[in-house]
Write a protein that holds these residues in place. Structure first.
Motif, short mmCIF file in Angstrom:
data_model
loop_
_atom_site.label_atom_id
_atom_site.label_comp_id
_atom_site.label_asym_id
_atom_site.label_seq_id
_atom_site.Cartn_x
_atom_site.Cartn_y
_atom_site.Cartn_z
N ARG A 1 -9.37 -21.58 -12.86
CA ARG A 1 -9.35 -22.18 -13.80
C ARG A 1 -8.71 -23.88 -13.42
O ARG A 1 -9.79 -24.69 -13.81
CB ARG A 1 -8.64 -22.17 -15.08
CG ARG A 1 -8.92 -20.98 -15.81
CD ARG A 1 -8.10 -20.35 -16.99
NE ARG A 1 -7.14 -19.15 -15.47
CZ ARG A 1 -6.30 -19.00 -16.68
NH1 ARG A 1 -6.51 -18.89 -17.81
NH2 ARG A 1 -5.75 -17.96 -16.13
N HIS B 1 -6.36 -21.95 -5.52
CA HIS B 1 -5.60 -21.60 -4.84
C HIS B 1 -4.95 -22.91 -3.55
O HIS B 1 -3.91 -22.30 -3.32
CB HIS B 1 -6.47 -20.37 -3.78
CG HIS B 1 -6.94 -19.36 -5.15
ND1 HIS B 1 -8.21 -19.35 -5.59
CD2 HIS B 1 -6.29 -18.42 -6.10
CE1 HIS B 1 -8.28 -18.75 -6.20
NE2 HIS B 1 -7.46 -18.38 -6.48
N ARG C 1 -11.85 -7.91 -6.68
CA ARG C 1 -12.84 -9.33 -6.64
C ARG C 1 -13.89 -9.76 -6.10
O ARG C 1 -13.91 -8.39 -4.62
CB ARG C 1 -11.95 -10.27 -6.72
CG ARG C 1 -10.64 -10.98 -8.12
CD ARG C 1 -10.33 -12.15 -7.50
NE ARG C 1 -9.33 -12.63 -8.86
CZ ARG C 1 -8.54 -13.01 -8.85
NH1 ARG C 1 -8.70 -14.32 -7.94
NH2 ARG C 1 -7.52 -13.27 -10.04
C1 LIG Z 1 0.45 -18.02 2.37
C2 LIG Z 1 1.09 -17.55 0.38
C3 LIG Z 1 2.13 -18.35 -0.05
C4 LIG Z 1 -0.08 -17.98 -0.52
C5 LIG Z 1 -0.61 -18.12 -1.53
C6 LIG Z 1 -1.60 -18.49 -1.80
C7 LIG Z 1 -2.13 -18.73 -3.42
C8 LIG Z 1 -1.63 -20.41 -4.09
C9 LIG Z 1 -2.27 -16.88 -4.27
C10 LIG Z 1 -2.54 -16.63 -5.34
C11 LIG Z 1 -3.85 -16.09 -5.33
C12 LIG Z 1 -3.94 -15.71 -6.77
C13 LIG Z 1 -5.11 -14.43 -7.05
C14 LIG Z 1 -3.40 -16.44 -8.08
C15 LIG Z 1 -3.64 -16.08 -9.30
O1 LIG Z 1 -4.53 -16.89 -9.61
P1 LIG Z 1 -6.55 -16.47 -9.86
O2 LIG Z 1 -6.96 -16.93 -8.64
O3 LIG Z 1 -6.35 -15.04 -11.02
O4 LIG Z 1 -6.79 -17.73 -11.09
P2 LIG Z 1 -7.02 -17.80 -12.54
O5 LIG Z 1 -6.39 -17.55 -13.18
O6 LIG Z 1 -7.81 -19.26 -13.12
O7 LIG Z 1 -8.84 -16.50 -12.76
#
Ligand SMILES: CC(C)=CCC/C(C)=C/CC/C(C)=C/COP(=O)(O)OP(=O)(O)O
Length: 287
Positions: A46, A59, A93
């Protein structure tokens, strides 16, 4: 000339922020401090959408936010920080998104192992938590390498939950615990020891032993239960995260997307924890 002035100004602002933060943390530490803070990283996609950016940008920004939270937790003396980086459900996903997230994970793990990374600077031990067999081989190998490389770091711990879900963890722990009990019974039988009389106290004791046993087999067994769980984007669902470990945890859900999380949210979460602390202590004493 302008570049030098600009650089100097940035450094000056940077160091004044550092000292202001240190002062703020000193005041915060007068109260009871959490030992473990867990995060559900909600709102990365988002964040990118809101800014008309490519999806992956969210991300990447989320990863930077993880690093600043790690830095603040370290400065606050919080020994354990856990993040929900990839749930078992996330495998549902699209193939492209899963691949992107795996590639990003690989890239970031390799980055974390570099000499100049925050991990080495602060002496952070990394643990990957979850059903790691479900990961692609390169990511699994990198995760194992990261755990080995940081095994001697003792200043603080970063627990990265990947291919994780709490129901999977509890199921795995229950199975491992039953298997252990079964092996014990088999051993007893082969030793032909006499079956002792079953009394109520023994059943009670057995129940306690089973509970302890399940805990001993959870993926999260190496950390104390979290004191605070922060889920961004205003959501208050637990989404199959640390269900076994959050009985007495204070939930905080700021209305910001994860990449937007900042120092003020963390400070607010700690103040909120300190407000609940006397009550939590009372509950723990009653148990
Ligand atoms: C090695 C390391 C520490 C890596 C971390 C990388 C990282 C930030 C991963 C988040 C992955 C994730 C699926 C988050 C959820 O947000 P979403 O994709 O569900 O977003 P949304 O809630 O807007 O749909």
């Amino acid at each position: 000339m302008l570049n030098t002035i600009d650089g100097l100004a940035r450094r000056l602002i940077g160091s004044s922020f550092f000292y202001m933060r240190r002062f703020l943390f000193r005041i915060l530490c007068v109260g009871s401090m959490p030992n473990h803070i867990a995060f559900i990283l909600d709102g990365n996609r988002r964040y990118a959408k809101k800014r008309n950016m490519a999806e992956g940008t969210g991300h990447r920004a989320g990863f930077l936010a993880v690093m600043s939270m790690l830095k603040y937790c370290y400065e606050l003396g919080v020994k354990y920080m856990t993040i929900y980086a990839f749930s078992i459900d996330n495998f549902k996903r699209s193939r492209e998104e899963v691949q992107f997230l795996m590639d990003l994970m690989l890239e970031k793990i390799e980055g974390l192992l570099k000499q100049e990374s925050v991990i080495n600077e602060y002496g952070v031990r990394i643990h990957f938590i979850g059903n790691l067999q479900l990961l692609d081989e390169p990511v699994r190998v990198a995760a194992e390498k990261a755990m080995q490389a940081t095994a001697n770091n003792t200043n603080s711990n970063l627990l990265i939950c990947v291919a994780y879900s709490s129901t999977d963890e509890i199921l795995h722990a229950a199975q491992a615990s039953c298997q252990g009990k079964w092996n014990e019974i088999q051993e007893l039988n082969t030793n032909r020891s006499q079956n002792a009389e079953i009394t109520e106290e023994k059943l009670e004791l057995d129940h306690v032993i089973k509970l302890v046993d399940i805990e001993r087999h959870t993926y999260m067994r190496l950390a104390p239960d979290p004191d605070i769980l922060i889920r961004t984007s205003g959501e208050t669902r637990l989404s199959d995260f640390l269900l076994w470990q959050t009985t007495n945890c204070v939930l905080y859900s700021p209305k910001v997307l994860f990449p937007e999380i900042g120092l003020r949210h963390l400070v607010w979460a700690v103040l909120n924890f300190q407000r609940h602390y006397p009550h939590l202590q009372k509950i723990k004493k009653q148990l």
